[in-house]
Enzyme design. Structure first.
Site, short mmCIF file in Angstrom:
data_model
loop_
_atom_site.label_atom_id
_atom_site.label_comp_id
_atom_site.label_asym_id
_atom_site.label_seq_id
_atom_site.Cartn_x
_atom_site.Cartn_y
_atom_site.Cartn_z
N ASP A 13 0.82 -1.22 0.00
CA ASP A 13 0.00 0.00 0.00
C ASP A 13 0.84 1.27 0.00
O ASP A 13 0.43 2.29 0.52
CB ASP A 13 -0.96 0.02 1.21
CG ASP A 13 -1.70 -1.28 1.36
OD1 ASP A 13 -2.25 -1.75 0.36
OD2 ASP A 13 -1.70 -1.85 2.47
N LYS A 16 2.23 2.29 -5.10
CA LYS A 16 2.93 1.88 -6.32
C LYS A 16 2.12 2.20 -7.56
O LYS A 16 2.67 2.57 -8.58
CB LYS A 16 3.20 0.37 -6.29
CG LYS A 16 4.21 -0.07 -5.27
CD LYS A 16 4.42 -1.58 -5.33
CE LYS A 16 3.21 -2.37 -4.91
NZ LYS A 16 2.94 -2.38 -3.47
N GLY A 40 -4.41 -4.15 -4.07
CA GLY A 40 -5.45 -3.21 -4.47
C GLY A 40 -4.84 -1.84 -4.67
O GLY A 40 -4.08 -1.37 -3.83
N HIS A 41 -5.12 -1.23 -5.80
CA HIS A 41 -4.68 0.14 -6.04
C HIS A 41 -5.91 1.01 -6.18
O HIS A 41 -6.84 0.66 -6.90
CB HIS A 41 -3.94 0.27 -7.38
CG HIS A 41 -2.65 -0.48 -7.44
ND1 HIS A 41 -1.78 -0.53 -6.40
CD2 HIS A 41 -2.08 -1.16 -8.45
CE1 HIS A 41 -0.72 -1.24 -6.77
NE2 HIS A 41 -0.89 -1.64 -8.00
N THR A 42 -5.90 2.14 -5.50
CA THR A 42 -6.94 3.14 -5.77
C THR A 42 -6.27 4.25 -6.53
O THR A 42 -5.27 4.81 -6.08
CB THR A 42 -7.51 3.71 -4.45
OG1 THR A 42 -7.93 2.60 -3.67
CG2 THR A 42 -8.69 4.62 -4.70
N ARG A 144 2.77 -28.75 -7.42
CA ARG A 144 2.56 -29.24 -8.79
C ARG A 144 1.19 -29.86 -8.98
O ARG A 144 1.00 -30.79 -9.74
CB ARG A 144 3.68 -30.22 -9.19
CG ARG A 144 5.04 -29.54 -9.20
CD ARG A 144 6.17 -30.47 -9.14
NE ARG A 144 6.17 -31.20 -7.89
CZ ARG A 144 7.09 -32.09 -7.53
NH1 ARG A 144 8.06 -32.37 -8.35
NH2 ARG A 144 7.01 -32.69 -6.37
N GLN A 225 1.98 -6.24 -3.49
CA GLN A 225 2.49 -6.31 -2.10
C GLN A 225 3.88 -5.65 -1.99
O GLN A 225 4.16 -4.75 -2.74
CB GLN A 225 2.51 -7.75 -1.56
CG GLN A 225 1.12 -8.35 -1.42
CD GLN A 225 0.59 -8.88 -2.74
OE1 GLN A 225 1.31 -9.53 -3.48
NE2 GLN A 225 -0.64 -8.61 -3.04
N THR A 306 -9.82 -5.00 1.49
CA THR A 306 -10.65 -5.52 2.58
C THR A 306 -11.34 -4.42 3.38
O THR A 306 -12.20 -4.72 4.21
CB THR A 306 -9.76 -6.32 3.56
OG1 THR A 306 -8.73 -5.45 4.04
CG2 THR A 306 -9.13 -7.52 2.91
N ASP A 338 2.22 14.45 2.37
CA ASP A 338 1.19 15.39 2.87
C ASP A 338 0.62 14.96 4.22
O ASP A 338 0.24 15.80 5.04
CB ASP A 338 0.06 15.50 1.85
CG ASP A 338 -0.46 14.13 1.40
OD1 ASP A 338 0.33 13.39 0.77
OD2 ASP A 338 -1.61 13.81 1.72
N VAL A 419 2.47 14.22 -2.93
CA VAL A 419 1.83 15.03 -1.88
C VAL A 419 0.30 14.96 -1.96
O VAL A 419 -0.38 15.84 -1.44
CB VAL A 419 2.31 16.50 -1.95
CG1 VAL A 419 3.79 16.60 -1.60
CG2 VAL A 419 2.03 17.12 -3.32
P1 IMP Z 1 -2.53 -12.91 1.64
O1 IMP Z 1 -1.68 -12.24 0.62
O2 IMP Z 1 -4.00 -12.68 1.41
O3 IMP Z 1 -2.19 -14.34 1.81
O4 IMP Z 1 -2.23 -12.21 3.05
C1 IMP Z 1 -0.99 -12.37 3.72
C2 IMP Z 1 -0.57 -11.08 4.41
O5 IMP Z 1 -0.23 -10.11 3.42
C3 IMP Z 1 -1.66 -10.42 5.24
O6 IMP Z 1 -1.05 -9.80 6.36
C4 IMP Z 1 -2.24 -9.38 4.32
O7 IMP Z 1 -2.85 -8.32 5.04
C5 IMP Z 1 -1.00 -8.93 3.59
N1 IMP Z 1 -1.28 -8.39 2.24
C6 IMP Z 1 -1.56 -9.07 1.13
N2 IMP Z 1 -1.70 -8.25 0.08
C7 IMP Z 1 -1.52 -7.01 0.53
C8 IMP Z 1 -1.51 -5.72 -0.09
O8 IMP Z 1 -1.69 -5.55 -1.29
N3 IMP Z 1 -1.27 -4.67 0.74
C9 IMP Z 1 -1.01 -4.83 2.06
N4 IMP Z 1 -0.99 -6.00 2.67
C10 IMP Z 1 -1.24 -7.09 1.93
#
Ligand code: IMP
Length: 430
Positions: A13, A16, A40-42, A144, A225, A306, A338, A419
């Site tokens: 988060d 990127k 997730g990107h906003t 596999r 991630q 989430t 900011d 910013v």
């Molecule tokens: P998973 O990727 O759903 O298996 O989650 C494993 C861990 O990675 C958890 O702590 C999630 O909150 C964290 N996580 C997975 N994807 C993201 C992301 O895009 N941003 C922030 N945390 C993430």
């Protein structure tokens, strides 16, 4: 050399998507190399806000091709929903503009159910995953037993493979977790129908990337991630199941290190984390609420995937130095500066104390990391709104000092400062 890799340096988060969007002008292909819709990107572009999970943000740029790479895991139904929602916002989503690697792996509903059962069984030690079935899908791949996206080219065979995978997981769900089975027939029928919708998007990702490079094109490889969530380099087991580090781009897309010329790390000006696991610089209470925002703005620190409030903390230079090293960063982008306008003093962790000893080396051993207490240096804040600033030189002196001090500490050029969420709120340096 023509490949730029963009990686998150903290726990995800970092923004990127926004940096990708800024760099997209120079790229002909934007390729995601790991993860799935746990990311997730906003993105705010003019008046519109776009939410992306599987699809690289290049899709918002006409003339740019987007690739979901072989290191990714894909849930066909959720991918189709995301494609549809972009189309409704006026974005052209066609097989000419969007590609899916044949060696990406499929997330099935059984993976998701299995993950729920596993998390429940872990009780208080749960990993607090995003619940998308990411871990079990990668587990199938490594064992596999997974199903590759290429299988969608033959819907009958794909339906059969899905049926067998569900039936197998049903046995695990029943025997180990005493959970209800899935209707394997219904799922297989649905996936059979979905296959022909996604098949036109399939491509061998290595071939696409190399054709681009041969023609002199520029490829932007984008990680989902971030470094501290990497299955090998992060705070295992509180990690995701893929390789967000720069090395993951080589494996996930299919090219060698010699074509890479830039590795750009993205860091927030502070730290956030969602999900369980140690977080040395975490702050609580009113301080955390002030840093996070109240959720009234799309870019406040609540999970895009989430909706969970993110855990908040000060910038951690020990972890960032580690990210510089393991990714081989050539430059750094600093986002959300900011947000720090809300504070009179800004602590930054420069070292840890572990078992009574000071260290500035990040401990890979999770048990040691969990015992780390940050040692802070405090920098003066600027306490004025900087969201309207459009040139780096126009930032308040204390804000520039913060940026330049971080750059000096990390010994890597800090080339971009953000910013605010808009494209224009991006200050380029040098
Ligand atoms: P998973 O990727 O759903 O298996 O989650 C494993 C861990 O990675 C958890 O702590 C999630 O909150 C964290 N996580 C997975 N994807 C993201 C992301 O895009 N941003 C922030 N945390 C993430």
């Amino acid at each position: 050399m023509p490949v730029t890799i963009l990686v998150g340096t903290q726990w995800g988060d970092e923004g990127k998507g926004k940096v990708t969007d800024v760099l997209a002008d120079e790229a002909q292909l934007i390729a995601r190399y790991n993860g799935g819709d746990n990311a997730g990107h906003t993105l705010a572009v003019q008046e519109q806000t776009y939410k992306l999970h599987f699809i690289p943000s290049g899709i918002l740029r006409p003339g740019v091709m987007s690739l979901m790479g072989g290191g990714m895991v894909i849930h066909p139904e959720r991918l189709l929903n995301e494609m549809e929602s972009l189309r409704r916002q006026g974005i052209e989503v066609t097989p000419q503009r969007l590609k899916l690697a044949t060696n990406a792996h499929i997330i099935t509903p059984a993976h998701q159910l299995l993950e729920q059962a596993q998390e429940k069984a872990r009780g208080r030690a749960k990993l607090d995953t995003t619940g998308r079935g990411i871990g079990p899908a990668y587990a199938s791949k490594i064992a596999r037993e997974g199903i590759r996206a290429a299988a969608m080219r033959d819907p009958d065979a794909f339906g059969t493979a899905i049926y067998q995978a569900i039936a197998q997981t049903n046995r695990v769900l029943n025997l180990i977790y005493q959970d209800e089975p899935l209707d394997a027939d219904a799922v297989a029928r649905y996936y059979h129908n979905v296959a022909s919708e996604l098949a036109p998007y399939l491509v061998d990702s290595w071939a696409l990337v190399h054709a681009m490079l041969r023609e002199g094109g520029h490829v932007l490889a984008e990680g989902g991630q971030a470094t501290l969530l990497d299955v090998d380099h992060g705070n295992y087991p509180y990690v995701t199941s893929s390789n967000p580090v720069a090395g993951g781009a080589l494996v996930g897309l299919g090219f060698g290190p010699r074509v890479v010329d830039r590795v750009i790390g993205v860091a927030k000006a502070f730290c956030t984390r969602v999900g369980a696991g140690p977080f040395p610089t975490q702050v609580e209470g009113e301080m955390a609420e002030r840093m996070r925002g109240d959720g009234s703005q799309a870019w406040d620190d609540f999970g895009t995937t989430t909706g969970r409030p993110r855990r908040m903390g000060w910038l951690d230079l020990v972890a960032l130095r580690y990210a510089v090293a393991v990714n081989g960063l050539t430059e750094l982008a600093l986002t959300k500066l900011d947000v720090l306008s809300r504070f009179a003093d800004i602590p930054v962790a420069v070292a840890y104390e572990i078992d009574g000893e000071r260290t500035d080396a990040y401990p890979v051993d999770m048990a040691r990391f969990a015992r780390a207490t940050p040692i802070y240096e405090t920098l003066p804040g600027w306490e004025v709104d900087i969201m309207g600033v459009t040139r780096y030189a126009d930032l308040p002196a204390a804000a520039r000092r913060y940026v330049e001090w971080i750059e000096a500490q990390l010994e890597v050029p800090l080339t971009l400062v953000s910013v605010g969420p808009g494209r224009e709120q991006t200050l380029l340096r040098g």
